[in-house]
Write a protein that holds these residues in place. Structure first.
Motif, short mmCIF file in Angstrom:
data_model
loop_
_atom_site.label_atom_id
_atom_site.label_comp_id
_atom_site.label_asym_id
_atom_site.label_seq_id
_atom_site.Cartn_x
_atom_site.Cartn_y
_atom_site.Cartn_z
N ALA A 248 66.23 40.51 -85.65
CA ALA A 248 66.63 40.64 -84.25
C ALA A 248 65.48 41.30 -83.51
O ALA A 248 64.92 42.29 -83.99
N ASP A 249 65.11 40.74 -82.37
CA ASP A 249 64.01 41.35 -81.63
C ASP A 249 64.21 41.16 -80.14
O ASP A 249 64.99 40.33 -79.68
N ILE A 250 63.51 42.01 -79.39
CA ILE A 250 63.55 41.94 -77.93
C ILE A 250 62.15 42.25 -77.42
O ILE A 250 61.48 43.17 -77.90
N ILE A 251 61.70 41.46 -76.45
CA ILE A 251 60.39 41.64 -75.84
C ILE A 251 60.59 41.87 -74.34
O ILE A 251 61.24 41.06 -73.67
N THR A 252 60.05 42.96 -73.83
CA THR A 252 60.14 43.28 -72.41
C THR A 252 58.77 43.69 -71.91
O THR A 252 57.81 43.83 -72.67
N ARG A 253 58.68 43.94 -70.60
CA ARG A 253 57.41 44.43 -70.04
C ARG A 253 57.07 45.82 -70.58
O ARG A 253 55.91 46.22 -70.60
N ASP A 254 58.08 46.55 -71.02
CA ASP A 254 57.90 47.91 -71.52
C ASP A 254 57.43 47.94 -72.97
O ASP A 254 57.01 48.98 -73.47
N GLY A 255 57.52 46.79 -73.66
CA GLY A 255 57.14 46.72 -75.07
C GLY A 255 58.11 45.84 -75.82
O GLY A 255 58.88 45.08 -75.22
N SER A 256 58.10 45.94 -77.14
CA SER A 256 59.02 45.13 -77.95
C SER A 256 59.56 45.94 -79.12
O SER A 256 58.88 46.82 -79.65
N TRP A 257 60.81 45.64 -79.48
CA TRP A 257 61.44 46.19 -80.67
C TRP A 257 61.91 45.03 -81.54
O TRP A 257 62.41 44.03 -81.02
N SER A 258 61.77 45.17 -82.85
CA SER A 258 62.29 44.15 -83.76
C SER A 258 62.93 44.85 -84.96
O SER A 258 62.48 45.92 -85.38
N PHE A 259 63.98 44.23 -85.49
CA PHE A 259 64.72 44.81 -86.62
C PHE A 259 64.89 43.76 -87.70
O PHE A 259 65.39 42.66 -87.44
N ASP A 260 64.42 44.08 -88.91
CA ASP A 260 64.47 43.13 -90.02
C ASP A 260 65.46 43.52 -91.11
O ASP A 260 65.47 42.94 -92.19
N GLY A 261 66.31 44.50 -90.81
CA GLY A 261 67.28 44.96 -91.80
C GLY A 261 66.84 46.21 -92.53
O GLY A 261 67.66 46.93 -93.09
N GLY B 18 71.66 40.63 -72.83
CA GLY B 18 72.34 40.05 -73.99
C GLY B 18 71.56 40.25 -75.27
O GLY B 18 72.13 40.54 -76.32
N VAL B 19 70.24 40.12 -75.20
CA VAL B 19 69.39 40.32 -76.38
C VAL B 19 69.46 41.77 -76.83
O VAL B 19 69.52 42.08 -78.03
N ALA B 20 69.45 42.69 -75.85
CA ALA B 20 69.53 44.12 -76.17
C ALA B 20 70.84 44.45 -76.87
O ALA B 20 70.87 45.19 -77.87
N GLU B 21 71.94 43.89 -76.38
CA GLU B 21 73.24 44.16 -76.99
C GLU B 21 73.32 43.57 -78.40
O GLU B 21 73.93 44.17 -79.30
N TYR B 22 72.70 42.42 -78.61
CA TYR B 22 72.68 41.82 -79.95
C TYR B 22 71.89 42.71 -80.92
O TYR B 22 72.33 42.93 -82.06
N LEU B 23 70.75 43.23 -80.47
CA LEU B 23 69.95 44.11 -81.31
C LEU B 23 70.75 45.35 -81.69
O LEU B 23 70.74 45.79 -82.85
#
Length: 297
Positions: free
Chosen positions: A2-15, A93-98
């Motif tokens: 799960a990942d999210i990319i924004t102007r502020d940066g990006s977060w990703s989660f691989d478990g 929606g992407v943030a809530e999924y993460l």
């Protein structure tokens, strides 16, 4: 993943970990800290706070897990906090999924949210430096160096640059400038400080709050904290970068089982059922966690 990319940066989660990559125009503290990973065992929670412009993601770490947060002691501004991410409206929606993915994994793996007795993140990469009103502090993993500029008190300038082996440092304290009050980055040694005032103390930077870059001094404090004698053994050898993590403690959560390890997953289902029957998990929490395990069967 799960990942999210924004102007502020990006977060990703691989478990196993949340990987944080700062944007190009974020606060200097986040820029200097750079890309790093937060292991699952260091997390206490995650939340998304919506607002009319989008919202904000927040990671909550277990107390004592992060040397930057330990050094900052609650004094980081929102803009400089690496565990916050501004989210645009179309990414809600992407943030809530993460958030759901991280929360479900924390629940399934039964990661405790209490304090830890050792750092679970390696801290800033080396060498690291931070500026102050009257000079600059740098640290290469072995020696803290303080060099003075033309604005320093004459007593500091006349004494010359200071080099402190980390083996002689017994404590480090960072306080940002607040209003009209100066802050400091101070290093304690067994011989004590020359003065209680940072502007006269040869083991301290005087922080004036005239530049956001001064906040980077907190990264020097964090890097030194990791390598103080009482924490060095717990954290392990000096890493080459922020993403390099110390070996997991013996009490850390077990690794995520492979998808075909049915015995382990079935045992997790039984454990979840027991937590539900005991009232520890609500109906919704139990249903969500159970579905996440069943997907891996």
């Amino acid at each position: 993943m799960a990942d999210i990319i924004t102007r502020d940066g990006s977060w990703s989660f691989d478990g196993d970990a949340v990987r944080i990559v700062p944007g190009s125009k974020v606060h200097p503290v986040r820029q200097d800290l750079g890309e790093f990973a937060v292991p699952l065992r260091a997390l206490a929670g995650i939340s998304f706070e919506p607002d009319r412009k989008g919202g904000r993601l927040r990671l909550r770490l277990r107390t004592g897990a992060c040397p930057v947060l330990r050094a900052a002691d609650g004094r980081l501004k929102d803009a400089s906090d690496p565990y916050q991410l501004t989210v645009e409206k179309d990414r809600r929606g992407v943030a809530e999924y993460l958030v759901d993915e991280v929360r479900n994994t924390l629940l399934i793996e039964q990661v405790p949210d209490g304090p830890v007795d050792r750092f679970l993140l390696a801290g800033p990469s080396l060498p690291v430096s931070g500026g102050g009103g009257d000079g600059t502090a740098s640290f290469d993993g072995e020696t803290v160096r303080l060099t003075w500029n033309w604005k320093a008190e004459q007593s500091k300038v006349s004494g010359g640059a200071v080099a402190l082996p980390v083996s002689e440092v017994t404590g480090v304290h960072w306080l940002p400038a607040l209003g009209l009050e100066n802050g400091w980055l101070r290093f304690e040694t067994g011989s004590g400080s020359a003065s209680a005032l940072a502007k006269f103390d040869p083991h301290a930077l005087d922080l004036w709050g005239l530049s956001r870059k001064e906040y980077s001094a907190v990264l020097v404090a964090a890097a030194v904290l990791v390598r103080l004698p009482d924490t060095r053994a717990a954290v392990g050898p000096a890493p080459s970068g922020p993403a390099a993590l110390p070996p997991p403690p013996a009490s850390s959560a077990p690794p995520v089982p492979p998808a075909d390890d049915h015995d382990v997953l079935l045992r997790r289902l039984r454990e979840l059922g027991e937590l539900h029957q005991a009232g520890i998990l609500t109906d919704d929490e139990f249903s969500t966690a159970k579905q996440a395990v069943l997907k891996r069967l």
